[in-house]
Enzyme design. Structure first.
Site, PDB file in Angstrom:
ATOM      1  N   ALA A  10       0.817  -1.224   0.000  1.00 34.70           N
ATOM      2  CA  ALA A  10       0.000   0.000   0.000  1.00 34.70           C
ATOM      3  C   ALA A  10       0.848   1.271   0.000  1.00 34.70           C
ATOM      4  O   ALA A  10       0.316   2.359  -0.221  1.00 34.70           O
ATOM      5  CB  ALA A  10      -0.935  -0.002   1.215  1.00 34.70           C
ATOM      6  N   TYR A 150      14.335  -1.533  16.175  1.00 40.57           N
ATOM      7  CA  TYR A 150      14.266  -1.623  14.712  1.00 40.57           C
ATOM      8  C   TYR A 150      15.508  -2.335  14.163  1.00 40.57           C
ATOM      9  O   TYR A 150      15.397  -3.282  13.375  1.00 40.57           O
ATOM     10  CB  TYR A 150      14.149  -0.221  14.113  1.00 40.57           C
ATOM     11  CG  TYR A 150      14.096  -0.207  12.603  1.00 40.57           C
ATOM     12  CD1 TYR A 150      12.945  -0.596  11.921  1.00 40.57           C
ATOM     13  CD2 TYR A 150      15.202   0.196  11.844  1.00 40.57           C
ATOM     14  CE1 TYR A 150      12.894  -0.582  10.526  1.00 40.57           C
ATOM     15  CE2 TYR A 150      15.153   0.213  10.456  1.00 40.57           C
ATOM     16  CZ  TYR A 150      14.002  -0.176   9.801  1.00 40.57           C
ATOM     17  OH  TYR A 150      13.959  -0.171   8.428  1.00 40.57           O
TER      18      TYR A 150
END
Ligand code: NAD
Length: 256
Positions: A10, A150
């Site tokens: 997306a 992360y």
């Protein structure tokens, strides 16, 4: 014509990868929590199962999977999307990949994988213990070290690729499995930070870009994904290809 599953389709890198395959006449099935062909939340085990069910319903075989869905938030959920969301989805898609023609899988790691990071967190991921990883993630946040989550998720993913690619389950079935490691790419993930002078300064410090002297064009990531995912790639597997303007070379130097 190849059947390609692209997660994170997306937005950003995933959207660009999906567009590239479509433009070449391939069939793309996009998976994203923001909507698309398969609307699934890969941060959750039931969301991953749902995605596998939906993809199995839509395709008898899959030739390419490109796992782009990811989060850069300094929170435990980043481990669930960036590591477990990739590894569990790929495990569920193995039967479809085995029925594919010249099957190829590319996951998106990051140059952050070469940063020194929270080793216990990386280990919990590689042990496939999501509860333990989330618990360590919460403790990292409490200790003010959430920023390392992360990097840990991406390092674990790159190491998983290395461990897994040559096994019977993958190489034994002719499935190439590689990672790309982007440097700074101007997508919605990074745009806000890059927009402020302080954010730009911090990013440039964390990720030096001696060749490009600035962010990497998303097209550079796409062409590397396309190379690794091509049926003509019959020999490259288990690798992370850094597309980072020289950041890995500068940060890691001779260190393996
Ligand atoms: P982006 O935010 O534009 O796109 C990420 C996509 O992942 C979004 O469409 C989002 O909805 C989807 N996603 C997030 N959580 C999800 C979930 N729980 N379930 C399903 N889908 C989910 O970011 P991007 O820059 O295109 O990032 C793509 C990949 O590249 C990520 O894995 C990211 O870590 C990695 N990466 C990006 C950069 C960069 O500079 N942009 C650098 C290195 C690595």
């Amino acid at each position: 014509e190849r059947t390609c599953v692209v997660t994170g389709a997306a937005s950003g890198i995933g959207a660009a990868v999906a567009e590239s395959f479509r433009a070449s006449g391939h069939t793309v099935i996009g998976v994203d929590v923001a909507g698309g062909d398969v609307h699934a939340d890969l941060s959750r085990p039931d969301g991953r199962r749902f995605a596998v069910e939906q993809l199995t319903r839509r395709a008898a075989a899959v030739d390419v999977v490109v796992a782009c869905a990811g989060l850069a938030r300094p929170e435990p959920v980043t481990l669930s999307v960036n590591y477990f969301g990739v590894v569990d989805l790929l495990a569920g898609l193995l039967p479809l990949l085995r029925r594919g023609r010249s099957p190829r899988v590319v996951v998106v790691s990051s140059v952050a994988a070469v940063h020194r990071t929270l080793d216990s967190l990386v280990q919990a991921c590689l042990d496939h213990d999501e509860e333990a990883a989330l618990d360590l993630g919460r403790r990292a946040v409490e200790a003010g070290k959430g920023i390392g989550i992360y990097a840990a998720s991406k390092q674990a993913l790159a190491r998983w690729v290395r461990r897994t690619a040559s096994t019977e389950a993958w190489a034994g079935h002719g499935i190439a499995l590689n990672a790309v490691g982007p440097g700074v790419v101007l997508t919605p993930m990074i745009a806000a930070e890059w927009a402020s002078p302080a954010g730009r300064e911090a990013l440039s410090r964390q990720v030096p870009m001696p060749l490009t002297r600035g962010p990497i064009d998303v097209g550079q990531i796409v062409r590397t994904v396309r190379f690794l995912a091509d049926p003509d790639n019959t020999a490259v597997t288990g690798q992370t290809v850094y597309v980072d303007g020289g950041a890995d070379a500068q940060l890691r130097g001779d260190r393996q």
